[in-house]
Write a protein that holds these residues in place. Structure first.
Motif, PDB file in Angstrom:
ATOM      1  N   GLN A  72      20.741 -21.506 -36.030  1.00 54.59           N
ATOM      2  CA  GLN A  72      19.287 -21.489 -35.895  1.00 54.59           C
ATOM      3  C   GLN A  72      18.866 -20.574 -34.739  1.00 54.59           C
ATOM      4  O   GLN A  72      17.978 -19.734 -34.889  1.00 54.59           O
ATOM      5  CB  GLN A  72      18.791 -22.913 -35.651  1.00 54.59           C
ATOM      6  CG  GLN A  72      17.300 -23.021 -35.422  1.00 54.59           C
ATOM      7  CD  GLN A  72      16.903 -24.421 -34.937  1.00 54.59           C
ATOM      8  OE1 GLN A  72      17.742 -25.301 -34.779  1.00 54.59           O
ATOM      9  NE2 GLN A  72      15.624 -24.598 -34.691  1.00 54.59           N
ATOM     10  N   ARG A  73      19.509 -20.694 -33.591  1.00 57.10           N
ATOM     11  CA  ARG A  73      19.148 -19.887 -32.422  1.00 57.10           C
ATOM     12  C   ARG A  73      19.503 -18.419 -32.629  1.00 57.10           C
ATOM     13  O   ARG A  73      18.728 -17.528 -32.286  1.00 57.10           O
ATOM     14  CB  ARG A  73      19.812 -20.455 -31.164  1.00 57.10           C
ATOM     15  CG  ARG A  73      19.105 -21.712 -30.691  1.00 57.10           C
ATOM     16  CD  ARG A  73      19.954 -22.575 -29.787  1.00 57.10           C
ATOM     17  NE  ARG A  73      19.231 -23.716 -29.251  1.00 57.10           N
ATOM     18  CZ  ARG A  73      19.004 -24.843 -29.926  1.00 57.10           C
ATOM     19  NH1 ARG A  73      19.437 -24.978 -31.166  1.00 57.10           N
ATOM     20  NH2 ARG A  73      18.338 -25.836 -29.358  1.00 57.10           N
ATOM     21  N   ARG A 100      24.580 -22.143 -24.308  1.00 53.56           N
ATOM     22  CA  ARG A 100      24.448 -22.037 -25.768  1.00 53.56           C
ATOM     23  C   ARG A 100      23.337 -21.052 -26.132  1.00 53.56           C
ATOM     24  O   ARG A 100      23.543 -20.126 -26.913  1.00 53.56           O
ATOM     25  CB  ARG A 100      24.138 -23.420 -26.345  1.00 53.56           C
ATOM     26  CG  ARG A 100      23.850 -23.420 -27.848  1.00 53.56           C
ATOM     27  CD  ARG A 100      23.108 -24.671 -28.275  1.00 53.56           C
ATOM     28  NE  ARG A 100      21.837 -24.773 -27.553  1.00 53.56           N
ATOM     29  CZ  ARG A 100      21.205 -25.915 -27.305  1.00 53.56           C
ATOM     30  NH1 ARG A 100      21.696 -27.055 -27.712  1.00 53.56           N
ATOM     31  NH2 ARG A 100      20.068 -25.915 -26.644  1.00 53.56           N
ATOM     32  N   ASP A 101      22.161 -21.241 -25.557  1.00 51.44           N
ATOM     33  CA  ASP A 101      21.010 -20.421 -25.924  1.00 51.44           C
ATOM     34  C   ASP A 101      21.188 -18.966 -25.489  1.00 51.44           C
ATOM     35  O   ASP A 101      20.882 -18.040 -26.245  1.00 51.44           O
ATOM     36  CB  ASP A 101      19.733 -21.013 -25.326  1.00 51.44           C
ATOM     37  CG  ASP A 101      19.419 -22.395 -25.893  1.00 51.44           C
ATOM     38  OD1 ASP A 101      20.083 -22.829 -26.866  1.00 51.44           O
ATOM     39  OD2 ASP A 101      18.505 -23.054 -25.360  1.00 51.44           O
ATOM     40  N   GLN A 137      22.855 -25.685 -34.854  1.00 47.08           N
ATOM     41  CA  GLN A 137      22.100 -25.292 -33.652  1.00 47.08           C
ATOM     42  C   GLN A 137      22.367 -23.824 -33.331  1.00 47.08           C
ATOM     43  O   GLN A 137      21.455 -23.067 -32.993  1.00 47.08           O
ATOM     44  CB  GLN A 137      22.529 -26.127 -32.439  1.00 47.08           C
ATOM     45  CG  GLN A 137      21.972 -27.519 -32.374  1.00 47.08           C
ATOM     46  CD  GLN A 137      22.417 -28.231 -31.087  1.00 47.08           C
ATOM     47  OE1 GLN A 137      22.958 -27.622 -30.163  1.00 47.08           O
ATOM     48  NE2 GLN A 137      22.187 -29.524 -31.051  1.00 47.08           N
ATOM     49  N   PHE A 171      29.171 -27.001 -29.640  1.00 44.83           N
ATOM     50  CA  PHE A 171      27.815 -27.197 -30.149  1.00 44.83           C
ATOM     51  C   PHE A 171      27.814 -27.302 -31.667  1.00 44.83           C
ATOM     52  O   PHE A 171      28.625 -26.668 -32.333  1.00 44.83           O
ATOM     53  CB  PHE A 171      26.926 -26.016 -29.726  1.00 44.83           C
ATOM     54  CG  PHE A 171      27.006 -25.718 -28.252  1.00 44.83           C
ATOM     55  CD1 PHE A 171      26.340 -26.520 -27.332  1.00 44.83           C
ATOM     56  CD2 PHE A 171      27.769 -24.663 -27.777  1.00 44.83           C
ATOM     57  CE1 PHE A 171      26.423 -26.267 -25.969  1.00 44.83           C
ATOM     58  CE2 PHE A 171      27.863 -24.399 -26.414  1.00 44.83           C
ATOM     59  CZ  PHE A 171      27.181 -25.208 -25.512  1.00 44.83           C
TER      60      PHE A 171
END
Length: 183
Positions: free
Chosen positions: A108-109, A63-64, A105, A101
């Motif tokens: 935001q990332r 995800r990140d 989230q 996800f």
């Protein structure tokens, strides 16, 4: 546009090896014509590959790293205007795999990285690459991060040289062969 042809062939091979179903329409125009159809098909094939891996792509590292990759692609030319930011954000929240996800989230990332890239491109790029490199431990996730970057970069039917460059750098950070993606 040899890169597109290589990617298209690589995408077909991956899809067949994963047992995915073909999306059809393999007769594409090669040469100096517009070739828009082949680019659209390629992005579609990469999306299909990612979807076939959806159950494996649920980690925070994926995800990140994907959000950092999307931000880098969006800012590759050195700036991100509000319309482009909004467009990439909508691609992210509509992406089938990224629906693993919560959208907030992801937003935001993504926005954190875009803000860093906008404030100081080199510093933001270093931060994004560090985040991307965290996905290198799992080869499936590492390749998926690059595929996600390609899907976002190719959404407009064209991958700019600056976008190709950040994709190549991401491949290096992830220990993924850029040749696998025709880079």
């Amino acid at each position: 546009m040899a890169m597109w042809d290589k990617l298209k062939d690589q995408a077909k091979g991956l899809q067949q090896s994963q047992g995915g179903r073909s999306s059809g329409g393999h007769g594409t125009t090669r040469g100096s014509g517009s070739g828009g159809g082949s680019k659209t098909q390629l992005v579609g094939m990469l999306k299909s590959q990612l979807t076939s891996l959806k159950t494996e792509l649920k980690s925070g590292a994926y995800r990140d790293a994907s959000m950092a990759m999307c931000a880098l692609v969006a800012a590759a030319d050195g700036s991100v205007d509000p319309a482009e930011r909004q467009h990439v954000e909508s691609l992210i929240v509509q992406n089938d795999v990224l629906q693993n996800f919560p959208p907030e989230q992801l937003r935001q990332r993504f926005n954190k990285h875009v803000d860093q890239l906008t404030a100081n491109f080199q510093h933001g790029k270093t931060e994004a690459m560090q985040e991307i490199a965290k996905a290198a431990k799992k080869p499936v996730e590492a390749k998926a991060v690059v595929q996600t970057g390609f899907v976002v970069a190719g959404a407009d039917g064209y991958i700019a040289p600056a976008e190709e460059q950040v994709l190549r750098e991401a491949c290096a950070a992830l220990n993924v062969s850029p040749q696998e993606f025709g880079l």
